[in-house]
Design an enzyme around this catalytic site. Structure first.
Site, mmCIF file in Angstrom:
data_model
loop_
_atom_site.group_PDB
_atom_site.id
_atom_site.type_symbol
_atom_site.label_atom_id
_atom_site.label_comp_id
_atom_site.label_asym_id
_atom_site.label_seq_id
_atom_site.Cartn_x
_atom_site.Cartn_y
_atom_site.Cartn_z
ATOM 1 N N CYS A 1 29.139 37.936 33.960
ATOM 2 C CA CYS A 1 28.417 39.018 34.620
ATOM 3 C C CYS A 1 27.363 39.639 33.689
ATOM 4 O O CYS A 1 26.348 39.009 33.430
ATOM 5 C CB CYS A 1 29.412 40.021 35.195
ATOM 6 S SG CYS A 1 28.698 41.008 36.520
ATOM 7 N N ILE B 1 31.214 41.836 40.808
ATOM 8 C CA ILE B 1 31.044 43.292 40.711
ATOM 9 C C ILE B 1 29.610 43.580 40.253
ATOM 10 O O ILE B 1 29.260 43.339 39.102
ATOM 11 C CB ILE B 1 32.048 43.898 39.694
ATOM 12 C CG1 ILE B 1 33.493 43.524 40.061
ATOM 13 C CG2 ILE B 1 31.880 45.417 39.625
ATOM 14 C CD1 ILE B 1 34.507 43.820 38.969
ATOM 15 N N ARG B 2 28.810 44.034 41.179
ATOM 16 C CA ARG B 2 27.382 44.225 40.882
ATOM 17 C C ARG B 2 26.840 43.029 40.095
ATOM 18 O O ARG B 2 26.276 43.159 38.999
ATOM 19 C CB ARG B 2 27.144 45.551 40.143
ATOM 20 C CG ARG B 2 27.464 46.757 41.033
ATOM 21 C CD ARG B 2 27.277 48.080 40.343
ATOM 22 N NE ARG B 2 25.875 48.342 40.015
ATOM 23 C CZ ARG B 2 24.961 48.770 40.870
ATOM 24 N NH1 ARG B 2 25.271 48.972 42.140
ATOM 25 N NH2 ARG B 2 23.728 48.994 40.475
ATOM 26 N N HIS C 1 33.831 37.416 37.473
ATOM 27 C CA HIS C 1 34.731 37.836 36.383
ATOM 28 C C HIS C 1 36.016 37.015 36.368
ATOM 29 O O HIS C 1 37.041 37.468 36.895
ATOM 30 C CB HIS C 1 35.111 39.316 36.569
ATOM 31 C CG HIS C 1 34.002 40.261 36.311
ATOM 32 N ND1 HIS C 1 33.773 40.811 35.070
ATOM 33 C CD2 HIS C 1 33.056 40.747 37.132
ATOM 34 C CE1 HIS C 1 32.727 41.611 35.138
ATOM 35 N NE2 HIS C 1 32.264 41.598 36.376
ATOM 36 N N GLU D 1 38.054 36.636 34.071
ATOM 37 C CA GLU D 1 39.086 37.336 33.279
ATOM 38 C C GLU D 1 39.901 38.298 34.142
ATOM 39 O O GLU D 1 40.929 38.807 33.695
ATOM 40 C CB GLU D 1 38.444 38.063 32.082
ATOM 41 C CG GLU D 1 37.667 39.327 32.402
ATOM 42 C CD GLU D 1 36.289 39.085 33.030
ATOM 43 O OE1 GLU D 1 35.945 37.923 33.347
ATOM 44 O OE2 GLU D 1 35.568 40.085 33.229
#
Ligand code: GLN
Length: 192
Positions: free
Chosen positions: A80, A138-139, A174, A176
């Site tokens: 990201c 996320i964004r 992401h 993770e």
């Protein structure tokens, strides 16, 4: 491969990457100062806020030494905001925003389709086998261009969301956060 792997720890979701790397048998070290770069075989650049991380890289004195190591061919995994920092070109960034330019992609911040916030979706990643990868976005940055040397490992709506160029791996989502270790494992396999 169980090398010493730096996790850029200026901001963002550092802990999650550290625990995935440790689970895979690597030796994660949090990188906050130039000395922390000594002896690492690869680096994870986490998600967070790329403009903030760019400013902190400069004030911590890390930007230049990290750029030198990356340009020397060190393996890197950017998720990201980390993808944004490793890209060749950043669109809609701060004018002075650092990009290390070690993967030939152009990314637009906060511009994934009409979804500027968050979404989750299952991704087909043939490189990792038949089981899909759950992508948490996320964004997320949108990859607007991927150069000829870039392998696209996964797409959403025809847009690359996971890319690799030599030892540099990036995802706009992401891994993770999903409990799936396969992308970190793929990164570690590229650590020479
Ligand atoms: N939108 C953030 C940026 O521009 C990235 C968001 C993330 O890392 N989850 O840096």
């Amino acid at each position: 491969m169980s090398g010493k792997i730096g996790v850029l720890a200026l901001q963002g979701d550092v802990r999650e990457h550290v625990s995935v790397l440790a689970e895979l048998g690597a030796y994660p070290v949090e990188v906050r100062r130039p000395e922390d770069l000594a002896g690492i075989d690869g680096i994870v650049v986490p998600g967070g806020e790329s403009t903030t991380m760019a400013l902190l890289l400069e004030s911590a004195g890390l930007r230049q030494p990290l750029a030198d190591q990356l340009r020397g061919g060190m393996a890197a995994f950017g998720t990201c905001a980390g993808m944004i920092l490793l890209a060749r070109q950043v669109l809609d960034g701060r004018r002075d925003q650092t990009c290390f330019g070690v993967i030939d992609i152009s990314v637009r911040r906060n511009a994934f389709g009409r979804q500027v916030d968050s979404f989750e979706t299952d991704l087909d990643v043939p490189e990792l086998g038949a089981e899909p990868v759950h992508g948490v976005f996320i964004r997320a940055p949108l990859v607007e261009r991927a150069g000829p040397e870039v392998e696209v490992l996964a797409e959403v709506d025809g847009r690359p969301v996971a890319c690799r160029q030599g030892p540099v791996l990036v995802t706009s989502f992401h891994p993770e956060l999903s409990g799936d270790l396969r992308l970190h494992d793929l990164f570690l396999k590229g650590v020479g």
